[in-house]
Scaffold this active site. Structure first.
Site, PDB file in Angstrom:
ATOM      1  N   CYS A 134      12.697  -6.413   9.052  1.00 51.72           N
ATOM      2  CA  CYS A 134      12.523  -7.910   8.399  1.00 51.72           C
ATOM      3  C   CYS A 134      13.835  -8.296   8.002  1.00 51.72           C
ATOM      4  O   CYS A 134      14.286  -9.385   7.894  1.00 51.72           O
ATOM      5  CB  CYS A 134      11.538  -8.102   7.351  1.00 51.72           C
ATOM      6  SG  CYS A 134       9.996  -7.727   7.967  1.00 51.72           S
ATOM      7  N   HIS A 181      13.394 -14.405   3.521  1.00 57.53           N
ATOM      8  CA  HIS A 181      12.271 -13.692   4.404  1.00 57.53           C
ATOM      9  C   HIS A 181      11.147 -14.077   4.232  1.00 57.53           C
ATOM     10  O   HIS A 181      10.368 -14.302   2.726  1.00 57.53           O
ATOM     11  CB  HIS A 181      12.354 -12.292   4.375  1.00 57.53           C
ATOM     12  CG  HIS A 181      11.545 -11.590   5.263  1.00 57.53           C
ATOM     13  ND1 HIS A 181      11.111 -11.938   6.537  1.00 57.53           N
ATOM     14  CD2 HIS A 181      10.306 -10.482   5.022  1.00 57.53           C
ATOM     15  CE1 HIS A 181      10.238 -11.200   7.119  1.00 57.53           C
ATOM     16  NE2 HIS A 181       9.809 -10.240   6.069  1.00 57.53           N
ATOM     17  N   ASN A 199       4.523 -13.756   8.872  1.00 62.66           N
ATOM     18  CA  ASN A 199       5.828 -13.030   8.812  1.00 62.66           C
ATOM     19  C   ASN A 199       6.028 -12.822  10.216  1.00 62.66           C
ATOM     20  O   ASN A 199       5.267 -11.778  10.870  1.00 62.66           O
ATOM     21  CB  ASN A 199       5.594 -11.708   7.814  1.00 62.66           C
ATOM     22  CG  ASN A 199       6.577 -10.776   8.006  1.00 62.66           C
ATOM     23  OD1 ASN A 199       7.681 -11.168   8.488  1.00 62.66           O
ATOM     24  ND2 ASN A 199       6.371  -9.930   7.111  1.00 62.66           N
TER      25      ASN A 199
HETATM   26  O1  UT7 Z   1       8.093  -8.280   5.788  1.00 64.46           O
HETATM   27  C1  UT7 Z   1       8.124  -6.742   5.378  1.00 64.46           C
HETATM   28  C2  UT7 Z   1       7.959  -6.437   4.237  1.00 64.46           C
HETATM   29  N1  UT7 Z   1       6.528  -6.392   3.921  1.00 64.46           N
HETATM   30  C3  UT7 Z   1       5.966  -7.024   2.763  1.00 64.46           C
HETATM   31  O2  UT7 Z   1       6.889  -7.699   2.422  1.00 64.46           O
HETATM   32  C4  UT7 Z   1       4.488  -7.032   2.474  1.00 64.46           C
HETATM   33  C5  UT7 Z   1       4.621  -6.821   0.955  1.00 64.46           C
HETATM   34  N2  UT7 Z   1       3.164  -6.707   0.521  1.00 64.46           N
HETATM   35  C6  UT7 Z   1       2.288  -7.648   0.363  1.00 64.46           C
HETATM   36  O3  UT7 Z   1       2.576  -8.784   0.757  1.00 64.46           O
HETATM   37  C7  UT7 Z   1       1.017  -7.322  -0.362  1.00 64.46           C
HETATM   38  O4  UT7 Z   1       0.794  -6.179  -0.764  1.00 64.46           O
HETATM   39  C8  UT7 Z   1      -0.281  -7.485   0.571  1.00 64.46           C
HETATM   40  C9  UT7 Z   1      -0.414  -9.040   1.131  1.00 64.46           C
HETATM   41  C10 UT7 Z   1      -0.037  -6.744   1.793  1.00 64.46           C
HETATM   42  C11 UT7 Z   1      -1.490  -7.205   0.088  1.00 64.46           C
HETATM   43  O5  UT7 Z   1      -1.717  -8.022  -1.051  1.00 64.46           O
HETATM   44  P1  UT7 Z   1      -2.380  -7.369  -2.579  1.00 64.46           P
HETATM   45  O6  UT7 Z   1      -2.211  -8.323  -3.598  1.00 64.46           O
HETATM   46  O7  UT7 Z   1      -0.846  -6.307  -2.841  1.00 64.46           O
HETATM   47  O8  UT7 Z   1      -3.227  -6.477  -2.373  1.00 64.46           O
HETATM   48  P2  UT7 Z   1      -3.687  -5.029  -2.422  1.00 64.46           P
HETATM   49  O9  UT7 Z   1      -3.107  -4.048  -1.414  1.00 64.46           O
HETATM   50  O10 UT7 Z   1      -3.478  -4.473  -3.744  1.00 64.46           O
HETATM   51  O11 UT7 Z   1      -5.286  -5.292  -2.165  1.00 64.46           O
HETATM   52  C12 UT7 Z   1      -6.165  -5.646  -3.466  1.00 64.46           C
HETATM   53  C13 UT7 Z   1      -7.501  -5.436  -2.950  1.00 64.46           C
HETATM   54  C14 UT7 Z   1      -7.925  -4.385  -2.385  1.00 64.46           C
HETATM   55  O12 UT7 Z   1      -9.422  -4.091  -2.601  1.00 64.46           O
HETATM   56  P3  UT7 Z   1      -9.787  -3.043  -3.734  1.00 64.46           P
HETATM   57  O13 UT7 Z   1      -9.162  -1.860  -3.692  1.00 64.46           O
HETATM   58  O14 UT7 Z   1      -9.053  -3.836  -4.995  1.00 64.46           O
HETATM   59  O15 UT7 Z   1     -11.510  -3.226  -3.738  1.00 64.46           O
HETATM   60  C15 UT7 Z   1      -7.724  -4.526  -1.021  1.00 64.46           C
HETATM   61  O16 UT7 Z   1      -8.647  -3.584  -0.005  1.00 64.46           O
HETATM   62  O17 UT7 Z   1      -7.578  -6.594  -1.743  1.00 64.46           O
HETATM   63  C16 UT7 Z   1      -8.157  -5.805  -0.593  1.00 64.46           C
HETATM   64  N3  UT7 Z   1      -7.604  -6.328   0.487  1.00 64.46           N
HETATM   65  C17 UT7 Z   1      -8.260  -7.492   1.093  1.00 64.46           C
HETATM   66  N4  UT7 Z   1      -9.199  -8.244   1.054  1.00 64.46           N
HETATM   67  C18 UT7 Z   1      -9.639  -9.403   1.640  1.00 64.46           C
HETATM   68  C19 UT7 Z   1      -6.579  -6.264   1.262  1.00 64.46           C
HETATM   69  N5  UT7 Z   1      -6.580  -6.921   2.239  1.00 64.46           N
HETATM   70  C20 UT7 Z   1      -7.330  -8.073   2.194  1.00 64.46           C
HETATM   71  C21 UT7 Z   1      -7.896  -8.850   3.227  1.00 64.46           C
HETATM   72  N6  UT7 Z   1      -8.948  -9.813   2.755  1.00 64.46           N
HETATM   73  N7  UT7 Z   1      -7.107  -9.246   4.127  1.00 64.46           N
END
Ligand code: UT7
Length: 328
Positions: A115, A255, A285
């Protein structure tokens, strides 16, 4: 005044096919509400069709760039493509794009910095202009992320999209152009965001495909934490080093990975929302494509002399920021 490398034109290309949050909710266990509130993304573009690689988008963007600046592709000295989804492992996509646009006098290569690819490529291209060796360098940021995304994995498939932006760099002595930059890598972060197989460490096999290791692997929370801290640090460093207060900065070009990351970076820079370029809601993204696509979409609002800070964080880990003065 010393020679600097100025962006003298910007163009982009986005595939027509729109993949909405509603469509994704039919494919994986997610909702429009979750995706919108956690990322800011509403839809993304997907390049469809057989034999359609990143060069398809890059070629179109570079052709448009030449038409816009009214230059013959034969005038291009160098073409750099930032991408992690090149058409092939080799040759470089830059070679393919040069061939397709008829840039027969150009040389070039690909840069793999995920990225942060566009920032790394922009800084690299600028060196050849500043050194006086080249007069026209094209820098492309392109990714067909849909080619390495698992559309059964709700944690990654909601984020990424396909797209391309391209800029032309030319020398100037009027004080505009790329003034300063900081680029960084930390390879110990590679385990949090990468493609497990397909390279020389783990060449593709039936087994690796069965295990879906040819798709993007991401530990979202880990990447999120690093992205917020490092993107903000380098952006603030650019401001401090160049004596820029929040009032002096016309635009932040961040980004587009997550709206919450963008907001956190802007907060650290004390910038209001009106100064932040955003297209994440429309395209998600697009990896190396996000920054030039932002510049392209906001081009009409830019004024000569505007102080602009570009900032990115990506897999590897890689990150960086550029301070430039808009040239037209
Ligand atoms: O560009 C390159 C660099 N990449 C980035 O900068 C990405 C950085 N990371 C992020 O943007 C975020 O971490 C994500 C968007 C990938 C995920 O968001 P988050 O707020 O960090 O969610 P999380 O991984 O902490 O997950 C929270 C909950 C989990 O469920 P439990 O364990 O709390 O029951 C996940 O399983 O949300 C769940 N979850 C979803 N639920 C509905 C994860 N993805 C989804 C989804 N829909 N698509």
């Amino acid at each position: 005044m010393a020679i600097t490398a100025a962006i003298t034109a910007v163009e982009g290309y986005l595939p027509d096919f729109v993949l909405t949050n509603e469509e994704l909710a039919k494919m994986v266990d997610t909702t429009d509400e979750w995706i919108t509130s956690r990322t800011g993304i509403k839809e993304r573009r997907i390049l469809k069709g057989k034999d359609q690689g990143s060069s398809v988008m890059a070629t179109e963007a570079v052709k448009r760039l030449c038409e816009k600046r009214k230059i013959d592709p034969l005038e291009i000295d160098m073409l750099i493509v930032a991408t992690v989804t090149g058409d092939y492992i080799f040759p470089a996509t830059a070679n393919i794009v040069c061939d397709k646009v008829g840039a027969k006098n150009a040389w070039g290569y690909d840069i793999n910095a995920a990225c942060s690819g566009f920032i790394f490529a922009l800084v690299t291209g600028a060196q050849f202009i500043q050194g006086g060796r080249h007069k026209k360098v094209v820098v492309v940021g392109v990714d067909k992320m849909s080619s390495i995304i698992n559309y059964q994995d709700r944690t990654t498939c909601i984020i990424f999209g396909d797209g391309c932006g391209a800029v032309l760099l030319e020398p100037t002595e009027d004080g505009s152009g790329i003034i300063d930059y900081v680029c960084r890598v930390d390879g110990s972060g590679r385990k949090h965001l990468y493609q497990k197989s397909g390279g020389s460490a783990n060449p593709p096999t039936n087994d690796s495909v069965d295990k879906q290791e040819h798709f993007v692997y991401q530990e979202g929370q880990q990447v999120f934490k690093f992205a917020v801290r490092e993107m903000a640090d380098v952006s603030v460093e650019m401001m401090k080093r160049n004596n820029l207060g929040a009032d002096d900065v016309a635009w932040l070009v961040p980004h587009q990975a997550n709206k919450r990351i963008i907001n956190a970076v802007a907060d650290r820079m004390e910038l209001p929302e009106s100064k932040i370029m955003l297209n994440i809601h429309k395209y998600g993204n697009t990896t190396a494509g996000t920054l030039p696509l932002c510049l392209w979409e906001y081009e009409k609002q830019l004024k000569k002399g505007d102080n602009i800070i570009l900032s990115a964080f990506g897999g590897g880990f890689t990150w960086g920021a550029v301070y430039l003065k808009w040239a037209y």
